[in-house]
Design a protein around this motif. Structure first.
Motif, PDB file in Angstrom:
ATOM      1  N   ILE A 156     -28.821  14.294  -8.449  1.00 52.92           N
ATOM      2  CA  ILE A 156     -27.699  14.867  -7.629  1.00 52.92           C
ATOM      3  C   ILE A 156     -28.030  16.316  -6.904  1.00 52.92           C
ATOM      4  CG2 ILE A 156     -24.936  15.971  -7.393  1.00 52.92           C
ATOM      5  CD1 ILE A 156     -24.708  14.261  -9.957  1.00 52.92           C
ATOM      6  N   THR A 157     -28.577  17.281  -7.390  1.00 50.64           N
ATOM      7  CA  THR A 157     -29.131  18.210  -6.949  1.00 50.64           C
ATOM      8  C   THR A 157     -30.152  17.832  -6.413  1.00 50.64           C
ATOM      9  OG1 THR A 157     -28.829  19.567  -8.505  1.00 50.64           O
ATOM     10  CG2 THR A 157     -29.995  20.867  -7.481  1.00 50.64           C
ATOM     11  N   MET A 158     -30.935  16.543  -6.539  1.00 51.15           N
ATOM     12  CA  MET A 158     -31.966  16.192  -5.764  1.00 51.15           C
ATOM     13  C   MET A 158     -32.169  16.293  -4.009  1.00 51.15           C
ATOM     14  SD  MET A 158     -35.782  15.148  -7.088  1.00 51.15           S
ATOM     15  CE  MET A 158     -35.293  13.033  -7.409  1.00 51.15           C
ATOM     16  N   ARG A 159     -30.615  15.398  -4.005  1.00 57.94           N
ATOM     17  CA  ARG A 159     -29.942  14.453  -3.152  1.00 57.94           C
ATOM     18  C   ARG A 159     -28.848  15.037  -1.922  1.00 57.94           C
ATOM     19  NH1 ARG A 159     -28.650   8.749  -3.719  1.00 57.94           N
ATOM     20  NH2 ARG A 159     -30.703   7.965  -4.343  1.00 57.94           N
ATOM     21  N   LEU A 160     -28.620  16.733  -2.619  1.00 60.15           N
ATOM     22  CA  LEU A 160     -27.635  17.918  -2.230  1.00 60.15           C
ATOM     23  C   LEU A 160     -28.878  18.414  -1.003  1.00 60.15           C
ATOM     24  CD1 LEU A 160     -24.489  18.998  -4.609  1.00 60.15           C
ATOM     25  CD2 LEU A 160     -24.745  17.542  -2.579  1.00 60.15           C
ATOM     26  N   THR A 161     -30.126  18.691  -1.884  1.00 57.54           N
ATOM     27  CA  THR A 161     -31.226  19.418  -0.949  1.00 57.54           C
ATOM     28  C   THR A 161     -31.734  18.547   0.212  1.00 57.54           C
ATOM     29  OG1 THR A 161     -31.735  19.807  -3.521  1.00 57.54           O
ATOM     30  CG2 THR A 161     -33.262  20.502  -1.780  1.00 57.54           C
ATOM     31  N   GLN A 162     -31.403  16.958  -0.578  1.00 54.93           N
ATOM     32  CA  GLN A 162     -31.703  16.266   0.543  1.00 54.93           C
ATOM     33  C   GLN A 162     -31.672  16.635   1.906  1.00 54.93           C
ATOM     34  OE1 GLN A 162     -34.698  14.134  -0.279  1.00 54.93           O
ATOM     35  NE2 GLN A 162     -35.311  12.926   1.150  1.00 54.93           N
ATOM     36  N   ALA A 163     -29.664  16.170   1.556  1.00 46.97           N
ATOM     37  CA  ALA A 163     -28.558  16.167   2.776  1.00 46.97           C
ATOM     38  C   ALA A 163     -28.536  17.911   3.132  1.00 46.97           C
ATOM     39  CB  ALA A 163     -27.145  16.721   1.999  1.00 46.97           C
ATOM     40  N   VAL A 164     -29.293  19.717   2.995  1.00 49.28           N
ATOM     41  CA  VAL A 164     -29.359  19.920   3.659  1.00 49.28           C
ATOM     42  C   VAL A 164     -30.442  19.904   4.560  1.00 49.28           C
ATOM     43  CG1 VAL A 164     -30.068  22.648   3.035  1.00 49.28           C
ATOM     44  CG2 VAL A 164     -28.284  21.477   1.851  1.00 49.28           C
ATOM     45  N   ARG A 165     -31.427  18.716   4.175  1.00 50.01           N
ATOM     46  CA  ARG A 165     -32.731  19.205   5.158  1.00 50.01           C
ATOM     47  C   ARG A 165     -32.636  17.757   5.634  1.00 50.01           C
ATOM     48  NH1 ARG A 165     -36.496  17.260   1.139  1.00 50.01           N
ATOM     49  NH2 ARG A 165     -36.546  18.217  -0.613  1.00 50.01           N
ATOM     50  N   GLU A 166     -31.801  17.202   6.064  1.00 43.40           N
ATOM     51  CA  GLU A 166     -31.243  16.159   7.064  1.00 43.40           C
ATOM     52  C   GLU A 166     -30.344  16.684   8.000  1.00 43.40           C
ATOM     53  OE1 GLU A 166     -31.735  11.961   4.084  1.00 43.40           O
ATOM     54  OE2 GLU A 166     -29.583  12.925   4.464  1.00 43.40           O
ATOM     55  N   PRO A 221     -16.817  14.536   5.743  1.00 45.43           N
ATOM     56  CA  PRO A 221     -15.288  15.633   6.242  1.00 45.43           C
ATOM     57  C   PRO A 221     -15.956  17.482   6.039  1.00 45.43           C
ATOM     58  CG  PRO A 221     -14.204  14.511   4.543  1.00 45.43           C
ATOM     59  CD  PRO A 221     -15.306  14.096   4.616  1.00 45.43           C
ATOM     60  N   ASP A 222     -15.841  17.710   4.410  1.00 47.07           N
ATOM     61  CA  ASP A 222     -16.649  18.870   3.816  1.00 47.07           C
ATOM     62  C   ASP A 222     -17.509  18.306   3.006  1.00 47.07           C
ATOM     63  OD1 ASP A 222     -15.287  18.594   1.537  1.00 47.07           O
ATOM     64  OD2 ASP A 222     -12.982  18.662   3.671  1.00 47.07           O
ATOM     65  N   ALA A 223     -18.249  19.814   2.991  1.00 44.03           N
ATOM     66  CA  ALA A 223     -19.393  19.602   1.770  1.00 44.03           C
ATOM     67  C   ALA A 223     -19.039  19.535   0.504  1.00 44.03           C
ATOM     68  CB  ALA A 223     -20.017  20.787   1.851  1.00 44.03           C
ATOM     69  N   GLN A 224     -17.461  19.546  -0.660  1.00 41.87           N
ATOM     70  CA  GLN A 224     -16.942  19.747  -1.329  1.00 41.87           C
ATOM     71  C   GLN A 224     -17.093  18.638  -1.605  1.00 41.87           C
ATOM     72  OE1 GLN A 224     -17.495  22.396  -3.255  1.00 41.87           O
ATOM     73  NE2 GLN A 224     -17.288  19.966  -5.248  1.00 41.87           N
ATOM     74  N   THR A 225     -16.489  17.438  -0.383  1.00 32.50           N
ATOM     75  CA  THR A 225     -15.645  15.453  -0.513  1.00 32.50           C
ATOM     76  C   THR A 225     -17.307  14.963  -0.670  1.00 32.50           C
ATOM     77  OG1 THR A 225     -14.336  16.618   1.123  1.00 32.50           O
ATOM     78  CG2 THR A 225     -15.020  14.166   0.931  1.00 32.50           C
ATOM     79  N   LEU A 226     -18.132  15.720  -0.717  1.00 34.40           N
ATOM     80  CA  LEU A 226     -19.514  14.934  -0.718  1.00 34.40           C
ATOM     81  C   LEU A 226     -20.208  15.139  -2.543  1.00 34.40           C
ATOM     82  CD1 LEU A 226     -21.903  13.363   1.258  1.00 34.40           C
ATOM     83  CD2 LEU A 226     -23.218  15.712   0.747  1.00 34.40           C
ATOM     84  N   VAL A 227     -19.181  16.191  -2.268  1.00 37.22           N
ATOM     85  CA  VAL A 227     -20.459  16.637  -3.747  1.00 37.22           C
ATOM     86  C   VAL A 227     -19.370  15.792  -4.599  1.00 37.22           C
ATOM     87  CG1 VAL A 227     -20.618  18.341  -5.744  1.00 37.22           C
ATOM     88  CG2 VAL A 227     -21.289  19.200  -3.422  1.00 37.22           C
ATOM     89  N   ILE A 260     -27.986   3.349  11.013  1.00 34.80           N
ATOM     90  CA  ILE A 260     -26.323   3.869  10.023  1.00 34.80           C
ATOM     91  C   ILE A 260     -27.004   5.207   8.892  1.00 34.80           C
ATOM     92  CG2 ILE A 260     -24.457   4.531   8.527  1.00 34.80           C
ATOM     93  CD1 ILE A 260     -22.626   2.142  10.231  1.00 34.80           C
ATOM     94  N   SER A 261     -26.785   6.256   9.573  1.00 31.15           N
ATOM     95  CA  SER A 261     -28.044   6.992   8.092  1.00 31.15           C
ATOM     96  C   SER A 261     -27.047   8.379   8.045  1.00 31.15           C
ATOM     97  CB  SER A 261     -28.719   8.027   8.801  1.00 31.15           C
ATOM     98  OG  SER A 261     -29.788   6.846   9.510  1.00 31.15           O
ATOM     99  N   GLY A 262     -27.082   9.220   6.574  1.00 28.22           N
ATOM    100  CA  GLY A 262     -26.539  10.221   6.345  1.00 28.22           C
ATOM    101  C   GLY A 262     -26.771  10.696   5.141  1.00 28.22           C
ATOM    102  N   PHE A 263     -25.484  11.189   4.482  1.00 25.38           N
ATOM    103  CA  PHE A 263     -26.350  12.250   3.395  1.00 25.38           C
ATOM    104  C   PHE A 263     -26.130  11.069   2.723  1.00 25.38           C
ATOM    105  CE2 PHE A 263     -24.346  16.009   5.627  1.00 25.38           C
ATOM    106  CZ  PHE A 263     -25.333  15.988   6.693  1.00 25.38           C
ATOM    107  N   SER A 264     -26.629  11.666   1.425  1.00 28.24           N
ATOM    108  CA  SER A 264     -25.934  10.298   0.115  1.00 28.24           C
ATOM    109  C   SER A 264     -24.708  10.488  -0.491  1.00 28.24           C
ATOM    110  CB  SER A 264     -27.735  10.767  -1.115  1.00 28.24           C
ATOM    111  OG  SER A 264     -27.443   9.873  -1.997  1.00 28.24           O
ATOM    112  N   GLY A 265     -24.531   9.242  -0.081  1.00 29.33           N
ATOM    113  CA  GLY A 265     -22.921   9.891  -1.051  1.00 29.33           C
ATOM    114  C   GLY A 265     -21.469   9.619  -0.434  1.00 29.33           C
ATOM    115  N   VAL A 266     -21.599   9.826   1.321  1.00 24.23           N
ATOM    116  CA  VAL A 266     -21.122   9.599   2.633  1.00 24.23           C
ATOM    117  C   VAL A 266     -20.622   8.229   2.906  1.00 24.23           C
ATOM    118  CG1 VAL A 266     -22.544   9.164   4.616  1.00 24.23           C
ATOM    119  CG2 VAL A 266     -20.490  10.888   4.512  1.00 24.23           C
ATOM    120  N   GLY A 267     -20.718   7.417   2.186  1.00 21.99           N
ATOM    121  CA  GLY A 267     -19.881   6.425   2.069  1.00 21.99           C
ATOM    122  C   GLY A 267     -20.355   5.618   2.654  1.00 21.99           C
TER     123      GLY A 267
END
Ligand code: 5GP
Length: 216
Positions: free
Chosen positions: A146-156, A126-132, A11-18
């Motif tokens: 947080i900025t680093m993890r969001l930048t990583q999310a864009v790449r992922e 469900p959307d970007a703001q929920t992740l933030v 299971i992968s997914g952006f940091s903070g996705v749950g």
């Protein structure tokens, strides 16, 4: 994969996705699953226990583990090492237990190469703001992290096509049921891929916009 063996679930997914919450709930609800506790060199967050969320290691210990071939996969993420202990994973699969890996993309691709039968699942918000909101709400990272993890999310976001299923985590119980159904019936993976793949580019665009605002 031999039918008497457990299934390997990545299971992968952006940091903070749950991912953590979903995995905990799945294991609470159903028997026969085990979580692979990774080794990491990251600092221990408040509330985390060594051996439960992670085995917290020094850089030297981790590098000795790499040299000894103890990791099924490992990766550097946000300036830290993270890796999956090979013996534990294969031991559980042999016992017929489904094993869940919560790992980022570089590591997931190593697992897929070594174990092509792995159930590769990518969780999206469900959307970007929920992740933030989730990342800021947990209060465990600095603004810079947080900025680093969001930048990583864009790449992922671009690596989601490497996965066999994409699941939107907007309702915990539903997400758990969807993952459980895929373990029972891996042929259903494609349906979840096709239904949700189109949502990723919108989330990525919104994350980029949010990052621009944060950096301004
Ligand atoms: P966190 O620091 O938020 O706990 O985890 C950061 C990222 O590292 C998450 O995307 C998580 O899935 C990933 N991760 C955790 N353990 C491992 C591991 O053993 N290997 C790899 N490759 N990634 C991991």
């Amino acid at each position: 994969m031999n039918e008497t063996k457990g299934k390997l679930i990545v299971i992968s997914g952006f940091s903070g996705v749950g991912k953590g919450t979903v995995i905990r709930r799945l294991m609470e609800k159903y028997d026969g699953f085990a979580f692979s506790v990774s080794g990491t060199t990251r600092y221990r967050r408040e509330g985390e226990t060594d051996g439960v969320e992670y085995f917290f290691m020094t850089k030297e210990e981790f590098e000795a583990g790499i040299a000894a071939g103890r990791f099924l996969e490992y990766a550097r993420y946000s300036d830290n090492y993270y890796g999956t202990p090979a013996d534990y994973v294969f031991g559980k699969l042999e016992q017929g237990i489904h094993i869940i890996l919560d790992i980022e993309v570089q590591g997931a691709l190593q697992v897929r190469d070594k174990c092509p039968e792995a159930l590769m699942i990518f969780l999206i918000p469900p959307d970007a703001q929920t992740l933030v909101n989730r990342l800021t709400g947990r209060g465990s990272e600095t603004e810079e992290q947080i900025t680093m993890r969001l930048t990583q999310a864009v790449r992922e976001a671009d690596t989601a096509p490497e996965y066999k299923a994409i699941i939107v985590n907007d309702d915990l119980e539903r997400t758990v049921e969807e993952i459980y159904s895929l373990v029972q019936n891996p042929e259903g993976m494609k349906k979840f891929y096709d239904a949700n793949a189109g949502k990723i580019s919108g989330i990525k665009q919104d994350l980029m916009e949010i990052l621009r605002t944060r950096e301004a």
